[in-house]
Design a protein around this motif. Structure first.
Motif, mmCIF file in Angstrom:
data_model
loop_
_atom_site.group_PDB
_atom_site.id
_atom_site.type_symbol
_atom_site.label_atom_id
_atom_site.label_comp_id
_atom_site.label_asym_id
_atom_site.label_seq_id
_atom_site.Cartn_x
_atom_site.Cartn_y
_atom_site.Cartn_z
ATOM 1 N N VAL A 130 0.972 5.640 8.491
ATOM 2 C CA VAL A 130 1.654 7.073 8.648
ATOM 3 C C VAL A 130 2.418 7.168 10.032
ATOM 4 O O VAL A 130 1.911 6.788 10.677
ATOM 5 N N HIS A 131 3.780 7.190 9.776
ATOM 6 C CA HIS A 131 4.541 7.526 10.793
ATOM 7 C C HIS A 131 5.208 8.735 10.445
ATOM 8 O O HIS A 131 5.410 9.305 9.526
ATOM 9 N N GLN A 132 6.008 9.278 11.813
ATOM 10 C CA GLN A 132 6.725 10.583 11.363
ATOM 11 C C GLN A 132 7.866 10.320 10.074
ATOM 12 O O GLN A 132 7.864 10.965 9.537
ATOM 13 N N SER A 133 8.359 9.257 10.280
ATOM 14 C CA SER A 133 9.569 8.905 9.223
ATOM 15 C C SER A 133 9.136 8.473 8.079
ATOM 16 O O SER A 133 9.735 8.580 6.779
ATOM 17 N N THR A 134 7.904 7.885 7.885
ATOM 18 C CA THR A 134 7.693 7.015 6.741
ATOM 19 C C THR A 134 6.215 6.840 6.419
ATOM 20 O O THR A 134 5.295 7.098 7.466
ATOM 21 N N ILE A 135 5.650 6.597 5.296
ATOM 22 C CA ILE A 135 4.341 6.105 4.878
ATOM 23 C C ILE A 135 4.664 4.882 4.277
ATOM 24 O O ILE A 135 5.592 4.629 3.254
ATOM 25 N N SER A 136 3.737 3.732 4.721
ATOM 26 C CA SER A 136 3.695 2.544 4.091
ATOM 27 C C SER A 136 2.287 2.202 3.554
ATOM 28 O O SER A 136 1.382 2.503 4.270
ATOM 29 N N GLY A 137 2.239 1.212 2.723
ATOM 30 C CA GLY A 137 0.955 0.359 2.573
ATOM 31 C C GLY A 137 0.783 -0.823 2.914
ATOM 32 O O GLY A 137 1.823 -1.692 2.920
ATOM 33 N N PHE A 138 -0.405 -1.080 3.297
ATOM 34 C CA PHE A 138 -0.896 -2.713 3.629
ATOM 35 C C PHE A 138 -2.076 -3.037 2.839
ATOM 36 O O PHE A 138 -3.041 -2.352 3.235
ATOM 37 N N ASP A 139 -1.894 -4.103 2.119
ATOM 38 C CA ASP A 139 -2.988 -4.554 1.479
ATOM 39 C C ASP A 139 -3.543 -5.908 2.125
ATOM 40 O O ASP A 139 -2.851 -7.030 2.642
ATOM 41 N N TRP A 140 -4.875 -5.616 2.954
ATOM 42 C CA TRP A 140 -4.884 -6.766 3.979
ATOM 43 C C TRP A 140 -5.340 -7.867 3.298
ATOM 44 O O TRP A 140 -5.549 -8.845 4.029
ATOM 45 N N GLN A 141 -6.048 -7.772 2.188
ATOM 46 C CA GLN A 141 -6.495 -9.168 1.384
ATOM 47 C C GLN A 141 -5.619 -9.966 0.765
ATOM 48 O O GLN A 141 -5.561 -11.087 1.097
ATOM 49 N N THR A 142 -4.254 -9.400 0.625
ATOM 50 C CA THR A 142 -2.996 -10.183 0.180
ATOM 51 C C THR A 142 -2.120 -10.222 1.382
ATOM 52 O O THR A 142 -0.975 -11.254 1.229
ATOM 53 N N GLY A 143 -2.156 -9.475 2.179
ATOM 54 C CA GLY A 143 -1.037 -9.495 3.165
ATOM 55 C C GLY A 143 0.292 -8.886 3.139
ATOM 56 O O GLY A 143 1.179 -8.962 3.536
ATOM 57 N N THR A 144 0.085 -8.061 2.002
ATOM 58 C CA THR A 144 1.368 -7.469 1.447
ATOM 59 C C THR A 144 1.695 -5.893 2.058
ATOM 60 O O THR A 144 0.818 -5.033 2.137
ATOM 61 N N LEU A 145 2.746 -6.086 2.582
ATOM 62 C CA LEU A 145 3.497 -4.436 3.046
ATOM 63 C C LEU A 145 4.237 -4.051 2.173
ATOM 64 O O LEU A 145 5.113 -4.914 1.496
ATOM 65 N N PHE A 146 4.119 -2.834 1.723
ATOM 66 C CA PHE A 146 5.151 -2.007 0.875
ATOM 67 C C PHE A 146 5.674 -0.798 1.349
ATOM 68 O O PHE A 146 4.742 0.011 1.778
ATOM 69 N N PRO A 147 6.617 -0.346 1.078
ATOM 70 C CA PRO A 147 7.070 1.071 1.401
ATOM 71 C C PRO A 147 6.558 2.053 0.460
ATOM 72 O O PRO A 147 6.353 1.744 -0.762
ATOM 73 N N ILE A 148 6.244 3.441 0.678
ATOM 74 C CA ILE A 148 5.833 4.268 -0.289
ATOM 75 C C ILE A 148 6.735 5.454 -0.252
ATOM 76 O O ILE A 148 7.245 6.060 -1.248
#
Length: 851
Positions: free
Chosen positions: A412-430
């Motif tokens: 959580v950031h002021q501007s955005t929410i993003s997701g991080f799957d630490w098992q696969t190392g995947t970052l994705f915008p929400i």
């Protein structure tokens, strides 16, 4: 009594402690773990977006969800229930004060604390009051903690309460030595809380008995967030974060140099940039260990660099020294870590190793902290050297938060929410977009945040995310594609509301508090107040004798006789040692007791970059002292020296340009008003005539400034980051720029009754227009020590002169009644607070005039 370990047992292994569709309290549960098993996965659709017309929300607030209802409170004193699936408003509950933090829910009740000193219990289905409890004036800045049928919450005056949530009766209360601005955590039979004296404490939830008190932690505040309770290796830990005392830019710079030293990198930005894009920046197990061991030693040697504490829950003693440097706080408290069921702590930290940096303050990382050993296992994403745009903002200077849903970290950031799957190392915008407010422009009236000073988390319920940013609430559906909803306003006027009756005003309570404040000041010598709000830079208050003479002169007629004599004696001594009309008015910065709730480090007690106003500006305080305390003989004796002060001031060539404004305009105009009055008393007609001419000239220039402000100051959308940067460098006709990141409502600073009477006589409509905009932008101006009012840089709070200036305007330009003024006197910002003394005295002055 059972031990903490026995009470908790496998508690954290059984998370979540709430229903699949509920997020009933901040961070999801009373342990503040921030973890839920509710899974979320891409794609995401924004189902609805709501804002509240002309209402502002604290940046630290997160939505609360229970039984398909979303609950959120505003600075304007409205508590709303929205339908969780549609965002439609269900009811509104109205209070006299502001809601500074999230409510909490249990047994179909919504419990919330407001700044009018009332704790409220509201029927979650209907919005009707079930009970309300009047407590300390100043009320609450924290969210309630609900556990076993009780609500636990500390007040801004420093009372910790346990209240039966069915009846509203106090089960117990205990006095803390400082204000409480932190939300408590509960595990088993223990409650954990850090007051603003920065000592962690454990309390017995049944009786309120203090079980232990920690040694002082480093920093200047623990506000906005909460302790986090973790269970690992058969031990229970309390994790606490604090805000640093040193300016954020200095703190980040010093720590970055240490990281460079450990890794063998040149500290220049070009060398750091090259390093971060090299294969070496990924590191390995040996380098990670070496860095963490070196950082542990660095933090042990540099107490001021510590902002992360892991304490043993049984004793309050340090359990480990985590190698975590300050990051992601905007001078505020960094968000605490998230606790996984196995006890690991998901945390943001600073490191020379990793691929997370994406911003102007580099060397950040994400990893898992073992609270027992302090060791961190780094995490990496699979997207190359930096995070993808609009995902994790890898910069050390902007506030961020996180919760975890299943195996996905929601960043959580002021501007955005993003997701991080630490098992696969995947970052994705929400959702959201860089340099925005969740993908939207700022609301006209909500300029209180920009990447800080705190970030609320995201609530997770029924596969949906509920996010508050920029005074909007967004509902985001997981695992669904579709068109994003548009922003829709909710108008409070369209929702009838039940309102708690205002408490009775008692003039004797104000008189008693004024006497107590004066007695506190008399009790011992005090250092000037040292403040480090952020990029605005260090400031001092009460650092010259003129402020003392002014405050005590206002208070004097409202004090009992014996206390008046003490005040006269103290001011007589001060007049001899630090005459306010000379350069000797300056007070030593290192002598006396510290005023701060958590004392400032010694190296900050050096003169700040802002010079004091000319001693001539203290002559209004001198006139107040002579007139209200009956000390005209002293003025007569010192009149030649005061004449000299006038001459020295004129030699500076200072003048007021109404097209530009000046921070000391009202101060120097006040001084000329006082000189005219004193000269007439001294029968110095030449000086009286000169003062009258200067007064009239300054009054005309001041009126020009007010008329310009009335034309220019408006509620406007700031369309881009370019305009924000321009505001930081030039401000506007109301918020005068002192330097970059430091502004003041200079039109209001140092007002007095004489200037106010002139402005109302010559420019009443201009005054009304300006103050209407000010009240819309700064609805909580009177709440000292809380969230800054208008974004003017990365600062934690507004210095207390902000509230005093607005208070004077309320008293003398708006002519608020004594009841409203006494409420806005609020609480002391610090110990021996002279500004609080003035506000109380001016409130009593209005009461005397009414009588």
């Amino acid at each position: 009594m059972r031990s903490t370990a026995a009470c908790l047992g496998t508690l954290l292994l059984l998370l979540p402690a709430h229903a699949w569709g509920d997020w009933p309290t901040v961070r999801g549960n009373p342990q503040r773990t921030g973890y839920t098993e509710v899974p979320v996965r891409p794609p995401f659709q924004i189902l609805w977006v709501r804002h509240f017309a002309r209402e502002r929300i604290s940046s630290a607030v997160e939505p609360i969800v229970m039984n398909r209802r979303v609950f959120i409170g505003t600075h304007q004193g409205n508590l709303y229930a929205l339908h969780a699936e549609t965002g439609q408003p269900l009811w509104r509950y109205r209070t006299q004060g502001a809601f500074l933090h999230s409510p909490a829910c249990a047994d179909e009740r919504v419990i919330a604390g407001s700044t009018d000193g009332v704790l409220h219990a509201v029927d979650a289905r209907t919005g009707k009051a079930q009970w309300h409890l009047r407590t300390d004036s100043g009320g609450f800045a924290a969210s309630p903690t609900l556990h076993n049928g009780r609500a636990y919450i500390g007040t801004r005056r420093g009372t910790l309460l346990a209240v039966d949530i069915r009846t509203g009766k106090i089960a117990w209360s205990t006095r803390l030595p400082a204000p409480s601005r932190q939300t408590a955590a509960v595990a088993g039979e223990r409650l954990y809380l850090v007051a603003e004296d920065l000592r962690a404490r454990a309390f017995d939830t049944a009786t309120g008995r203090t079980l232990w008190t920690s040694d002082p932690l480093s920093g200047q505040s623990s506000r906005d967030y909460y302790p986090v309770i973790a269970r690992a290796n058969n031990r229970t830990f309390v994790v606490v974060r604090t805000a640093p005392y040193h300016q954020i830019s200095q703190r980040l710079h010093r720590d970055a140099h240490e990281l460079c030293r450990i890794a063998g990198i040149s500290p220049g930005w070009e060398a750091i940039e090259a390093w971060l894009r090299s294969p070496s920046a990924r590191g390995d197990a040996m380098r990670w260990k070496q860095e963490q061991e070196a950082l542990t030693k660095y933090l042990e040697a540099h107490r001021d660099a510590r902002t992360c504490y892991v304490l043993d829950a049984e004793t309050g003693r340090p359990a480990s020294q985590p190698p975590i440097l300050y990051a992601a706080g905007c001078q505020g408290v960094p968000a605490p870590p998230v606790v996984l069921p196995d006890g690991r702590l998901f945390t943001l930290y600073r490191s020379a190793y990793g691929n997370w940096t994406l911003g102007v303050a580099p060397m950040v990382a994400l990893g898992f902290l073992d609270p027992a050993t302090g060791a961190i296992t780094p995490l990496a994403h699979r997207h190359g050297e930096t995070p993808p745009w609009n995902t994790f903002w890898g910069t050390a200077d902007e506030s961020q938060n996180a919760v975890i849903a299943g195996q996905t970290a929601l960043l959580v950031h002021q501007s955005t929410i993003s997701g991080f799957d630490w098992q696969t190392g995947t970052l994705f915008p929400i959702a959201g977009d860089r340099d925005s407010w969740g993908g939207f422009r700022n609301l006209l009236w909500a300029r209180n945040e920009w990447n800080g000073p705190a970030r609320g988390g995201v609530a997770v319920a029924d596969g949906r995310l509920y996010w508050q940013t920029g005074s909007r609430v967004l509902c985001i559906q997981s695992d669904r594609e579709g068109t994003s909803a548009r922003d829709t306003a909710i108008d409070a006027a369209s929702l009838p509301a039940e309102q708690v009756p205002q408490g009775d005003f008692k003039v004797e309570r104000v008189r008693k508090e004024l006497a107590e404040t004066v007695e506190e000041w008399l009790s011992q010598p005090w250092m000037p107040l040292c403040m480090e709000p952020g990029l605005a830079g260090r400031e001092f208050a009460f650092d010259h004798s003129g402020e003392i003479f002014e405050a005590l002169a206002w208070a004097y007629p409202h004090l009992p006789g014996p206390l008046q004599q003490k005040v006269k004696a103290a001011l007589s001594k001060l007049w001899a040692e630090h005459p306010p009309y000379t350069a000797a008015t300056r007070l030593p910065l290192r002598q006396g007791a510290p005023r701060e709730w958590s004392p400032a480090p010694a190296d900050l007690r050096e003169p700040a970059d802002a010079p004091l106003p000319h001693p001539f500006g203290n002559l209004y305080a001198v006139w107040l002292y002579a007139e209200r305390c009956g000390e005209w003989a002293r003025v007569r004796e010192a009149w030649p020296q005061m004449q000299q002060s006038v001459q020295e001031f004129q030699q500076t060539g200072w003048s007021l340009n109404g097209q530009k404004g000046d921070l000391y305009a009202n101060r120097y105009l006040s001084a000329w008003i006082a000189v005219e009055k004193m000269a007439q008393r001294m029968q110095d007609m030449g000086m009286a005539q000169q003062a009258r001419q200067e007064r009239e000239r300054l009054q005309n220039a001041l009126l020009t400034w007010w008329k310009r402000a009335a034309r220019e100051v408006k509620l406007t959308v700031i369309p881009s980051i370019k305009e924000w940067d321009e505001f930081l460098s030039r401000a506007d006709a109301l918020f005068l720029n002192i330097r970059t990141h430091r502004t003041r409502p200079a039109l209001l600073q140092d007002l007095n009754p004489e200037i106010a009477a002139f402005l109302k006589r010559e420019g009443l409509e201009d005054v009304r227009k300006v103050l209407e905009v000010f009240e819309a932008l700064c609805p909580t101006w009177h709440l000292v020590g809380e969230e800054r009012q208008v974004h003017t840089g990365e600062n934690l709070y507004d210095p207390p002169v902000f509230a005093l200036s607005a208070f004077r305007a309320a008293a003398w330009l708006q002519d608020l009644p004594v009841e409203a003024l006494a409420y806005r006197a609020d609480i002391p910002f610090c110990k021996a607070d002279l500004y609080h003394m003035q506000k109380l005295a001016i409130s009593l002055e209005k009461g005397t005039m009414r009588q």
